[in-house]
Design a protein around this motif. Structure first.
Motif, PDB file in Angstrom:
ATOM      1  N   ALA A  97       0.600  -1.134   0.019  1.00 29.44           N
ATOM      2  CA  ALA A  97      -0.067   0.005   0.002  1.00 29.44           C
ATOM      3  C   ALA A  97       0.735   1.251   0.171  1.00 29.44           C
ATOM      4  N   ARG A  98       1.969   1.241   0.893  1.00 30.11           N
ATOM      5  CA  ARG A  98       2.703   2.482   0.659  1.00 30.11           C
ATOM      6  C   ARG A  98       3.592   2.555  -0.508  1.00 30.11           C
ATOM      7  N   HIS A  99       3.803   1.667  -1.320  1.00 28.29           N
ATOM      8  CA  HIS A  99       4.697   1.571  -2.327  1.00 28.29           C
ATOM      9  C   HIS A  99       3.637   2.255  -3.569  1.00 28.29           C
ATOM     10  N   LEU A 100       2.454   2.108  -3.375  1.00 32.53           N
ATOM     11  CA  LEU A 100       1.547   2.129  -4.983  1.00 32.53           C
ATOM     12  C   LEU A 100       1.557   3.421  -5.500  1.00 32.53           C
ATOM     13  N   PRO A 101       1.421   4.593  -4.818  1.00 31.16           N
ATOM     14  CA  PRO A 101       1.503   6.001  -5.400  1.00 31.16           C
ATOM     15  C   PRO A 101       2.499   6.000  -6.271  1.00 31.16           C
ATOM     16  N   ARG A 102       3.691   5.866  -5.802  1.00 31.86           N
ATOM     17  CA  ARG A 102       5.100   5.848  -6.575  1.00 31.86           C
ATOM     18  C   ARG A 102       5.240   4.903  -7.596  1.00 31.86           C
ATOM     19  N   PHE A 103       4.622   3.647  -7.498  1.00 36.44           N
ATOM     20  CA  PHE A 103       4.849   2.642  -8.417  1.00 36.44           C
ATOM     21  C   PHE A 103       3.887   2.974  -9.603  1.00 36.44           C
ATOM     22  N   LEU A 104       2.689   3.400  -9.369  1.00 34.33           N
ATOM     23  CA  LEU A 104       1.870   3.909 -10.381  1.00 34.33           C
ATOM     24  C   LEU A 104       2.090   5.053 -11.193  1.00 34.33           C
TER      25      LEU A 104
ATOM     26  N   LEU B 266      -8.692   1.413  -7.942  1.00 32.34           N
ATOM     27  CA  LEU B 266      -7.694   2.234  -8.893  1.00 32.34           C
ATOM     28  C   LEU B 266      -7.985   1.539 -10.363  1.00 32.34           C
ATOM     29  N   LEU B 267      -8.343   0.529 -10.229  1.00 28.88           N
ATOM     30  CA  LEU B 267      -8.365  -0.410 -11.649  1.00 28.88           C
ATOM     31  C   LEU B 267      -9.292   0.488 -12.766  1.00 28.88           C
ATOM     32  N   PRO B 268     -10.391   1.119 -12.701  1.00 37.04           N
ATOM     33  CA  PRO B 268     -10.893   1.793 -13.787  1.00 37.04           C
ATOM     34  C   PRO B 268     -10.236   2.918 -14.281  1.00 37.04           C
ATOM     35  N   ASP B 269      -9.555   3.534 -13.429  1.00 39.57           N
ATOM     36  CA  ASP B 269      -8.757   4.642 -14.007  1.00 39.57           C
ATOM     37  C   ASP B 269      -7.581   3.979 -14.965  1.00 39.57           C
ATOM     38  N   LEU B 270      -6.812   3.035 -14.185  1.00 43.17           N
ATOM     39  CA  LEU B 270      -5.515   2.269 -14.995  1.00 43.17           C
ATOM     40  C   LEU B 270      -6.259   1.876 -16.246  1.00 43.17           C
ATOM     41  N   ARG B 271      -7.311   1.504 -16.317  1.00 40.85           N
ATOM     42  CA  ARG B 271      -7.680   0.706 -17.355  1.00 40.85           C
ATOM     43  C   ARG B 271      -8.078   1.675 -18.675  1.00 40.85           C
ATOM     44  N   THR B 272      -8.220   3.194 -18.394  1.00 36.83           N
ATOM     45  CA  THR B 272      -8.184   3.743 -19.435  1.00 36.83           C
ATOM     46  C   THR B 272      -7.002   4.389 -19.789  1.00 36.83           C
ATOM     47  N   GLN B 273      -5.897   4.041 -19.236  1.00 36.64           N
ATOM     48  CA  GLN B 273      -4.647   4.546 -19.630  1.00 36.64           C
ATOM     49  C   GLN B 273      -3.540   3.459 -20.202  1.00 36.64           C
ATOM     50  N   PHE B 274      -3.980   2.206 -20.107  1.00 38.71           N
ATOM     51  CA  PHE B 274      -3.016   1.255 -20.715  1.00 38.71           C
ATOM     52  C   PHE B 274      -3.817   0.192 -21.588  1.00 38.71           C
ATOM     53  N   ALA B 275      -3.340  -0.480 -22.313  1.00 34.77           N
ATOM     54  CA  ALA B 275      -4.145  -1.386 -22.981  1.00 34.77           C
ATOM     55  C   ALA B 275      -5.090  -2.538 -22.507  1.00 34.77           C
ATOM     56  N   ARG B 276      -4.405  -2.880 -21.344  1.00 33.93           N
ATOM     57  CA  ARG B 276      -5.170  -3.908 -20.627  1.00 33.93           C
ATOM     58  C   ARG B 276      -4.452  -3.980 -19.272  1.00 33.93           C
ATOM     59  N   VAL B 277      -5.254  -4.168 -18.206  1.00 32.83           N
ATOM     60  CA  VAL B 277      -4.991  -4.345 -16.873  1.00 32.83           C
ATOM     61  C   VAL B 277      -5.567  -5.550 -16.313  1.00 32.83           C
ATOM     62  N   GLU B 278      -4.685  -6.248 -15.680  1.00 33.06           N
ATOM     63  CA  GLU B 278      -5.375  -7.597 -14.966  1.00 33.06           C
ATOM     64  C   GLU B 278      -4.966  -7.640 -13.539  1.00 33.06           C
TER      65      GLU B 278
END
Length: 584
Positions: free
Chosen positions: A342-349, A382-394
């Motif tokens: 959880a603490r790494h996710l903001p920087r990772f994304l 966060l999935l809905p937003d990520l899926r607008t930015q990349f070809a596919r998100v699983e």
């Protein structure tokens, strides 16, 4: 065909002359099974479990020691092949014959093919040890064809040489040694290896005397019955009932291959699989396949490498690096195992979002496991937003029930921790990889990397490549799993550093890390880490995975590098392309 060996004739009751000749010591087959599940035949591995039978009656079993064996004579062995209308398979069997270490041999081919493809190929080989008899489709049954080959044989010993199976290069040498040392008439294999390439499975068969594996004095081989299949079973029975037989338990000497055109169908194969004494799938299959390909000088698809007797080529000579232009549409799967992140996710994304590589060519696959900090819940939001930015998100989830109070670098924790990591990576491979060209393995806690890192990794044109993962702010090496063995490392006694089956030496012993190699922009290395690791997806499709248990004393990403080497691939490092990991 063979009664279970339930009683042994005591060694002391054997005639003294036989005791002097038979190089046997008491040996447990369980240890042999464990060894052969993971080790290939080598010149250092020259002790083999064996039983001695006389007219099917067991006399003794033990270990055949060939370390100091020198043959007193080398009688001619005739290898008898019957083939029809499958020249590619027959040529592979000829290739196995040519690789044999035993010198006194001939190959008698009875070719019942109306075409001349094989005849022309054999003529081009110009090998005087090969006798080619073309019958041109006379409609004879398999047993009758085998008798024609038997009649033409010049050797004092004969062996079946089926056109669709594989014989290890030392098969004849080891079986003839068993015959001579035990003063036997014949030698059979108690188990053989089963290979189903299309289903990526291998196995060691059940225990019995296997028909196609025999080497026998020609004078003791009876006539084959005129049957289209099953013709060699009565022959095997007669040899066992009337002869003194050495029964070797060396399954990798003979590989029975299921290819869809066998005499017996897939149901027959499945019966063998169900009765197998050991089975190999996933990581175990990849390791066994690498050994098989190396021993027989084949590619991972089971096809011959050319020219004959050439060493196994590196994979980059087989698959040419494709054009690196983005216009070529090379798609990237970024795969990340995640736990308590959880603490790494903001920087990772944030780092993912600023990648300069076209996002429509990037797929994200995240596997969350065993978290207790709501990592999965945060990612789900966060999935809905990520899926607008990349070809596919699983977003995948799997509970491995792995928790530890020890720091992740603790020596006693490595086997279990990295086994779970390997399982996570393999699960991502299985469930997320589709038609992508590349996989970028990326740890969730990597703090920083150049926005064009994917372009720079692709630009070197290598199948497996890692950047230099350093620690902020001092730039020292972080990922000690990426290393190149130092000169003289092969002379080091590594035994004291093998802990829980894994090689865990002190930092720097016999190894150069990427920080030590900065005079090179690109350097071949012996092992890779997984903080960031680019792999051509085709390699994974061909069986390159992350070993979940010790493979040559390595595991996970280091194990992948060792497996890659055995499969003919090379690993590369970029010492001057830095990615940054936070201090831990």
């Amino acid at each position: 065909l063979l009664h279970p060996i339930t009683s042994l004739r005591p060694w002391a009751k054997l005639p003294q002359g036989e005791r002097d000749q038979i190089a046997l010591t008491a040996y447990g087959l369980h240890h042999w099974h464990n060894t052969w599940c993971s080790e290939p035949i080598t010149r250092k591995q020259r002790q083999f479990p064996v039983a001695l039978l006389d007219q099917s009656r067991p006399l003794i079993k033990g270990q055949l020691d060939l370390n100091s064996y020198q043959p007193s004579e080398q009688p001619l062995v005739s290898c008898l092949m019957v083939t029809r209308a499958r020249p590619e398979l027959a040529l592979r069997a000829i290739h196995c014959f040519q690789l044999q270490s035993y010198p006194a041999r001939e190959l008698v081919i009875v070719d019942d093919d109306p075409g001349d493809t094989l005849a022309r190929a054999v003529a081009a080989l110009a090998d005087p040890r090969i006798v080619h008899m073309r019958l041109a489709n006379q409609g004879l049954r398999l047993g009758e064809l085998r008798n024609i080959a038997l009649d033409r044989a010049s050797g004092a010993y004969v062996t079946q040489w089926d056109d669709d199976d594989l014989s290890d290069p030392e098969r004849l040498e080891i079986q003839l040694a068993a015959i001579q040392l035990l003063k036997a008439d014949a030698c059979f294999l108690e188990r053989h290896q089963l290979w189903w390439p299309q289903q990526r499975r291998m196995a060691f068969s059940t225990r019995r005397a296997w028909e196609g594996s025999f080497v026998c004095a020609k004078a003791l081989v009876p006539r084959y019955p005129a049957l289209a299949k099953g013709e060699d079973t009565p022959v095997t029975t007669r040899i066992l009932q009337g002869s003194r037989v050495a029964l070797l338990d060396v399954p990798q000497l003979y590989t029975y291959v299921f290819h869809g055109q066998n005499t017996f169908d897939a149901t027959h194969w499945d019966q063998h699989w169900q009765a197998a004494t050991a089975t190999f799938e996933h990581a175990a299959y990849a390791g066994m396949l690498a050994h098989l390909a190396t021993r027989h000088r084949l590619n991972p698809n089971g096809q011959m490498l050319h020219p004959h007797h050439s060493p196994l080529p590196r994979r980059e000579e087989v698959i040419r690096p494709s054009h690196r232009s983005r216009a070529a549409g090379e798609s990237i799967l970024i795969a990340t195992p995640i736990k308590n992140a959880a603490r790494h996710l903001p920087r990772f994304l944030a780092n993912l979002r600023r990648l300069s590589y076209p996002h429509q060519q990037i797929t994200l696959a995240l596997l969350e496991s065993d978290s207790d900090d709501n990592t999965h819940g945060i990612l789900s939001q966060l999935l809905p937003d990520l899926r607008t930015q990349f070809a596919r998100v699983e977003l995948l989830q799997h509970n491995f029930s792995y928790h530890s109070e020890q720091p992740r670098w603790a020596v006693g924790e490595q086997s279990r921790r990295r086994s779970v990591l390997a399982q996570s990576r393999n699960l991502l491979l299985k469930q997320a990889l589709q038609d992508e060209t590349w996989l970028l393995w990326l740890d969730v806690d990597v703090a920083d990397y150049p926005a064009d890192v994917i372009d720079r990794l692709l630009a070197v044109g290598k199948d497996i490549v890692v950047p230099n993962c350093v620690v902020a702010p001092n730039g020292r090496t972080f990922d000690y799993n990426s290393f190149k063995l130092a000169p003289g490392a092969e002379q080091i006694d590594w035994t004291p550093h093998i802990i829980d089956g894994l090689l865990q030496p002190p930092i720097g012993l016999g190894r150069h890390y990427l920080n030590d190699l900065r005079s090179h922009d690109l350097v071949e290395i012996d092992a890779v880490g997984g903080t960031m690791l680019l792999v051509r997806a085709e390699l994974h499709r061909q069986g390159l995975i992350f070993p979940e248990q010790s493979y040559k004393h390595y595991i996970e990403t280091e194990g992948l590098a060792m497996l890659a080497k055995d499969m003919g691939f090379r690993c590369w490092g970029l010492p001057n392309l830095e990615i940054v990991h936070p201090s831990v």
